[in-house]
Design a protein around this motif. Structure first.
Motif, PDB file in Angstrom:
ATOM      1  N   LEU A   1     103.077  -9.831   2.319  1.00 58.39           N
ATOM      2  CA  LEU A   1     102.147 -10.834   1.805  1.00 58.39           C
ATOM      3  C   LEU A   1     100.706 -10.384   1.989  1.00 58.39           C
ATOM      4  O   LEU A   1      99.892 -10.443   1.059  1.00 58.39           O
ATOM      5  CB  LEU A   1     102.373 -12.173   2.498  1.00 58.39           C
ATOM      6  CG  LEU A   1     101.375 -13.277   2.160  1.00 58.39           C
ATOM      7  CD1 LEU A   1     101.509 -13.675   0.704  1.00 58.39           C
ATOM      8  CD2 LEU A   1     101.569 -14.461   3.072  1.00 58.39           C
ATOM      9  N   LEU A   2     100.372  -9.905   3.190  1.00 62.16           N
ATOM     10  CA  LEU A   2      99.001  -9.453   3.441  1.00 62.16           C
ATOM     11  C   LEU A   2      98.649  -8.212   2.629  1.00 62.16           C
ATOM     12  O   LEU A   2      97.521  -8.068   2.151  1.00 62.16           O
ATOM     13  CB  LEU A   2      98.810  -9.209   4.940  1.00 62.16           C
ATOM     14  CG  LEU A   2      98.881 -10.461   5.814  1.00 62.16           C
ATOM     15  CD1 LEU A   2      98.784 -10.095   7.285  1.00 62.16           C
ATOM     16  CD2 LEU A   2      97.813 -11.457   5.430  1.00 62.16           C
TER      17      LEU A   2
ATOM     18  N   PHE B   1      96.692 -14.256  -6.271  1.00 63.99           N
ATOM     19  CA  PHE B   1      97.955 -14.998  -6.218  1.00 63.99           C
ATOM     20  C   PHE B   1      99.090 -14.210  -6.869  1.00 63.99           C
ATOM     21  O   PHE B   1     100.231 -14.265  -6.402  1.00 63.99           O
ATOM     22  CB  PHE B   1      97.821 -16.366  -6.882  1.00 63.99           C
ATOM     23  CG  PHE B   1      97.077 -17.359  -6.045  1.00 63.99           C
ATOM     24  CD1 PHE B   1      97.396 -17.554  -4.716  1.00 63.99           C
ATOM     25  CD2 PHE B   1      96.060 -18.109  -6.590  1.00 63.99           C
ATOM     26  CE1 PHE B   1      96.724 -18.472  -3.944  1.00 63.99           C
ATOM     27  CE2 PHE B   1      95.373 -19.031  -5.824  1.00 63.99           C
ATOM     28  CZ  PHE B   1      95.702 -19.221  -4.495  1.00 63.99           C
ATOM     29  N   LEU B   2      98.799 -13.485  -7.931  1.00 67.41           N
ATOM     30  CA  LEU B   2      99.822 -12.679  -8.583  1.00 67.41           C
ATOM     31  C   LEU B   2     100.346 -11.599  -7.647  1.00 67.41           C
ATOM     32  O   LEU B   2     101.562 -11.415  -7.501  1.00 67.41           O
ATOM     33  CB  LEU B   2      99.265 -12.045  -9.868  1.00 67.41           C
ATOM     34  CG  LEU B   2     100.221 -11.150 -10.634  1.00 67.41           C
ATOM     35  CD1 LEU B   2     101.314 -11.998 -11.270  1.00 67.41           C
ATOM     36  CD2 LEU B   2      99.478 -10.365 -11.682  1.00 67.41           C
ATOM     37  N   MET B   3      99.448 -10.905  -6.976  1.00 69.84           N
ATOM     38  CA  MET B   3      99.876  -9.834  -6.088  1.00 69.84           C
ATOM     39  C   MET B   3     100.513 -10.379  -4.804  1.00 69.84           C
ATOM     40  O   MET B   3     101.432  -9.771  -4.263  1.00 69.84           O
ATOM     41  CB  MET B   3      98.704  -8.917  -5.758  1.00 69.84           C
ATOM     42  CG  MET B   3      98.169  -8.171  -6.974  1.00 69.84           C
ATOM     43  SD  MET B   3      99.440  -7.337  -7.944  1.00 69.84           S
ATOM     44  CE  MET B   3      99.999  -6.116  -6.797  1.00 69.84           C
TER      45      MET B   3
ATOM     46  N   GLY C   1     104.234  -9.541  -3.561  1.00 69.12           N
ATOM     47  CA  GLY C   1     104.552  -9.108  -2.201  1.00 69.12           C
ATOM     48  C   GLY C   1     105.663  -9.943  -1.587  1.00 69.12           C
ATOM     49  O   GLY C   1     106.565  -9.407  -0.939  1.00 69.12           O
ATOM     50  N   LEU C   2     105.613 -11.257  -1.784  1.00 71.55           N
ATOM     51  CA  LEU C   2     106.673 -12.112  -1.247  1.00 71.55           C
ATOM     52  C   LEU C   2     108.007 -11.863  -1.948  1.00 71.55           C
ATOM     53  O   LEU C   2     109.059 -11.910  -1.321  1.00 71.55           O
ATOM     54  CB  LEU C   2     106.278 -13.579  -1.373  1.00 71.55           C
ATOM     55  CG  LEU C   2     105.223 -14.060  -0.383  1.00 71.55           C
ATOM     56  CD1 LEU C   2     104.827 -15.490  -0.699  1.00 71.55           C
ATOM     57  CD2 LEU C   2     105.728 -13.954   1.028  1.00 71.55           C
ATOM     58  N   LEU C   3     107.959 -11.595  -3.252  1.00 72.19           N
ATOM     59  CA  LEU C   3     109.193 -11.300  -3.975  1.00 72.19           C
ATOM     60  C   LEU C   3     109.814 -10.001  -3.477  1.00 72.19           C
ATOM     61  O   LEU C   3     111.026  -9.913  -3.268  1.00 72.19           O
ATOM     62  CB  LEU C   3     108.918 -11.226  -5.477  1.00 72.19           C
ATOM     63  CG  LEU C   3     110.130 -11.053  -6.379  1.00 72.19           C
ATOM     64  CD1 LEU C   3     111.033 -12.273  -6.278  1.00 72.19           C
ATOM     65  CD2 LEU C   3     109.690 -10.835  -7.802  1.00 72.19           C
ATOM     66  N   SER C   4     108.998  -8.984  -3.263  1.00 66.42           N
ATOM     67  CA  SER C   4     109.528  -7.733  -2.725  1.00 66.42           C
ATOM     68  C   SER C   4     110.032  -7.930  -1.293  1.00 66.42           C
ATOM     69  O   SER C   4     111.011  -7.307  -0.887  1.00 66.42           O
ATOM     70  CB  SER C   4     108.479  -6.624  -2.797  1.00 66.42           C
ATOM     71  OG  SER C   4     107.367  -6.964  -2.020  1.00 66.42           O
TER      72      SER C   4
END
Length: 113
Positions: free
Chosen positions: A63-64, A93-95, A99-102
């Motif tokens: 996330l970070l 927000f897109l990135m 990050g959360l999806l990965s």
């Protein structure tokens, strides 16, 4: 000066209330299972699932990293589009979501191992 104290008391009360409800409800559920004679082993963490600290660390790190990458991409795209008000939140927000999806997929792979 009095407003800060009231806010602090309200926040403390909210955290205490949430913790109290969590632990009292959990205790009541376990006592009900014991009374019915059901195995309480469902509350133990199985050996198949990874520890929660690993999952939190992976997701927080990604996330970070996604937020940092979103800021970097927004800085690069700002001179191209020129809409500062819309570019920064959109890319961040897109990135962060990427990050959360990965992190979700890495956690799922960690569970399979």
């Amino acid at each position: 000066m009095g407003g800060e104290i009231i806010i602090f008391i309200c926040l403390f009360g909210a955290f205490f209330g949430i913790a109290y409800l969590h632990y009292s409800t959990r205790n009541k559920e376990r006592l009900a299972l014991i009374e019915k004679g059901v195995d309480a082993g469902i509350f133990k963490q199985s050996k198949e699932t990874p520890p929660i600290w690993k999952v939190l660390t992976i997701n927080l790190a990604l996330l970070l990293m996604g937020i940092g990458l979103g800021i970097l991409i927004a800085l690069i795209l700002h001179p191209v589009f020129g809409h500062e008000d819309a570019i920064y939140p959109a890319v961040i927000f897109l990135m962060a979501g990427t990050g959360l999806l990965s992190g979700f997929f890495l956690t799922r792979k960690l569970v399979k191992e």
